[in-house]
Design a protein around this motif. Structure first.
Motif, short mmCIF file in Angstrom:
data_model
loop_
_atom_site.label_atom_id
_atom_site.label_comp_id
_atom_site.label_asym_id
_atom_site.label_seq_id
_atom_site.Cartn_x
_atom_site.Cartn_y
_atom_site.Cartn_z
N UNK A 87 10.45 2.48 -1.73
CA UNK A 87 10.52 2.75 -0.25
C UNK A 87 9.74 3.59 0.09
N UNK A 88 8.94 3.70 1.16
CA UNK A 88 8.14 4.63 1.86
C UNK A 88 8.96 5.71 1.81
N UNK A 89 10.04 5.69 2.60
CA UNK A 89 11.02 6.88 2.65
C UNK A 89 11.63 7.35 1.27
N UNK A 90 10.95 8.53 0.91
CA UNK A 90 11.25 8.83 -0.48
C UNK A 90 10.23 8.92 -1.43
N UNK A 91 9.11 7.97 -1.31
CA UNK A 91 8.01 8.21 -2.01
C UNK A 91 7.46 9.11 -2.16
N UNK A 93 4.09 11.97 -3.48
CA UNK A 93 2.84 12.09 -3.62
C UNK A 93 2.25 11.55 -4.93
N UNK A 94 3.01 12.02 -6.00
CA UNK A 94 2.59 11.64 -7.28
C UNK A 94 2.85 10.06 -7.34
N UNK A 95 3.90 9.60 -7.04
CA UNK A 95 4.02 7.98 -7.16
C UNK A 95 3.10 7.39 -6.62
N UNK A 96 2.71 7.95 -5.47
CA UNK A 96 1.42 7.44 -4.30
C UNK A 96 0.05 7.33 -5.43
N UNK A 97 -0.34 8.42 -5.91
CA UNK A 97 -1.25 8.73 -6.43
C UNK A 97 -1.25 7.83 -7.76
N UNK A 98 -0.28 7.76 -8.23
CA UNK A 98 -0.09 7.05 -9.68
C UNK A 98 -0.66 5.60 -9.49
N UNK A 99 -0.24 4.84 -8.37
CA UNK A 99 -0.67 3.50 -8.00
C UNK A 99 -1.98 3.54 -7.71
N UNK A 100 -2.66 4.42 -6.85
CA UNK A 100 -3.96 4.48 -6.40
C UNK A 100 -4.82 4.49 -7.22
N UNK A 143 1.22 -0.11 -3.17
CA UNK A 143 0.54 -1.18 -3.78
C UNK A 143 -0.26 -2.07 -2.68
N UNK A 144 0.36 -2.19 -1.62
CA UNK A 144 -0.52 -2.65 -0.43
C UNK A 144 -1.67 -2.10 -0.19
N UNK A 145 -1.59 -0.86 0.04
CA UNK A 145 -2.74 0.20 0.38
C UNK A 145 -3.84 -0.02 -0.74
N UNK A 146 -3.29 -0.07 -2.11
CA UNK A 146 -4.37 0.15 -3.32
C UNK A 146 -4.96 -1.27 -3.13
N UNK A 147 -4.29 -2.68 -2.66
CA UNK A 147 -4.94 -3.86 -2.79
C UNK A 147 -6.01 -4.00 -1.37
N UNK A 148 -5.63 -3.19 -0.62
CA UNK A 148 -6.44 -3.39 0.63
C UNK A 148 -7.86 -2.71 0.41
N UNK A 149 -7.56 -1.48 -0.21
CA UNK A 149 -8.78 -0.61 -0.66
C UNK A 149 -9.63 -1.36 -1.66
N UNK A 150 -9.18 -2.19 -2.62
CA UNK A 150 -9.96 -2.86 -3.59
C UNK A 150 -10.83 -3.93 -2.91
N UNK A 151 -10.16 -4.56 -1.73
CA UNK A 151 -11.05 -5.54 -1.01
C UNK A 151 -12.25 -4.71 -0.20
#
Length: 239
Positions: A87-91, A93-100, A143-151
Motif C-alpha cells: 500500500x502507498x500508505x507506509x511504502x 522510499x527504498x521500496x519505491x526505488x527498488x521497484x523502479x 509497480x504501476x509507475x514503473x510500467x508507465x515509465x517503461x511505455x
C-alpha cells in the motif's frame, strides 16, 4: 514468423513470462540469449547468462556477451521485473526505488548498451510493460509507475534511435496465468474471466507471440508503439 539466424536477448528468462517469451523466439528459429539472476533457465540451445540488472555495468556486460555469442544482436526483450504488493500508505522510499531500479533502470541500461551494438545494422527492442501502466491497481503504486515509465521510455527511445535503424516498442500484458494463481487469488481470477471479452487469462506464450511479431520484419514500420495483450479487458467501459 521465421526469425532463423537472429540473435535475441531476453532478460528475466527464468520467470514465467520471460520463459514464455524465450520459448516463442526459439520456436521461431532465433538463437536465444536467456538472462537470469536468481532463477535457472531451462531452454535447450539457449545461451544462459547470469547478471544483476540493477547494476548498469552488469547490463552492459550482459548485452556484450549476447552480441559476442554469434557476432550479432538483432533484438532485445526487456522482461526482467518485480511485482510486489505494498500500500502507498507506509511504502518506504527504498521500496519505491527498488521497484523502479529493477523494472525501469535495468531496461534503460540494457537499451542504451544494445543501441550501441545495433548502430548501423538496426534492431528491435521491446519492453514488457503492463496494462497497469494506464490502469493502476491497489498496492501497486510503485509497480504501476514503473510500467508507465517503461511505455514513456520506449517512445522517447524510439524517437531518438530511429536514425540508427533501431525500433523500440512495448508490450503491455493483462493478467497472465501461472501455476497456482487460481488457488492463491480465486476472486481476482474470477473477476478477470467475467470482465475479459475473450473470457480467459493470458499466457506467457501470448506475450511471446507479440514480442516475436515486433522483432520480425513484419513490424519493420512499427516503433514507439504500445501493443496491449489483454484479451480486450481495456476495451471495457469504466462507468
Amino acid at each position: 514468423m521465421d526469425l532463423g539466424g537472429a540473435v535475441v536477448l531476453v532478460t528475466g528468462a527464468s520467470g514465467g513470462i520471460g520463459a514464455g517469451v524465450a520459448r516463442r523466439f526459439a520456436q521461431a528459429g532465433a538463437h536465444v540469449v536467456a538472462h537470469h539472476h536468481r532463477g535457472e533457465v531451462a531452454l535447450p540451445g539457449a545461451l544462459a547468462v547470469r547478471a544483476d540488472l540493477t547494476s548498469p555495468q552488469e547490463c552492459a556486460r550482459l548485452v556484450g556477451a549476447a552480441a559476442a555469442w554469434r557476432g550479432r544482436l538483432d533484438a532485445v526483450v526487456n522482461c526482467a521485473g518485480v511485482q510486489p504488493v505494498r500500500e502507498l500508505d507506509g511504502m518506504t522510499a527504498d521500496e519505491w526505488r527498488s521497484v523502479l531500479d529493477t523494472n525501469v533502470t535495468s531496461a534503460f541500461a540494457c537499451t542504451q548498451a544494445a543501441v550501441e551494438v545495433m548502430r548501423g545494422t538496426g534492431g528491435s527492442i521491446t519492453h514488457i510493460a503492463s496494462v497497469e501502466g494506464r490502469h493502476p491497481a491497489h498496492g501497486h503504486a510503485h509497480y504501476s509507475a514503473s510500467k508507465a515509465a517503461l511505455i514513456a521510455h520506449a517512445r522517447a527511445a524510439a524517437l531518438e534511435c530511429g536514425r540508427f535503424g533501431v525500433r523500440v516498442n512495448t508490450v503491455s500484458p493483462g493478467l497472465v496465468d501461472r501455476p497456482g494463481l487460481a488457488d492463491e487469488w480465486p476472486e481476482g481470477v474470477a473477476r478477470w474471466h467475467a470482465a475479459a471479452p475473450l473470457g480467459r487469462l493470458g499466457t506467457p506464450e501470448d506475450v511471446g507471440d507479440a514480442c516475436v511479431f515486433l522483432a520480425s520484419p513484419r513490424a519493420s514500420f512499427i516503433t514507439g508503439h504500445d501493443l496491449v495483450v489483454d484479451g480486450g479487458i481495456c476495451a471495457r467501459p469504466t462507468w
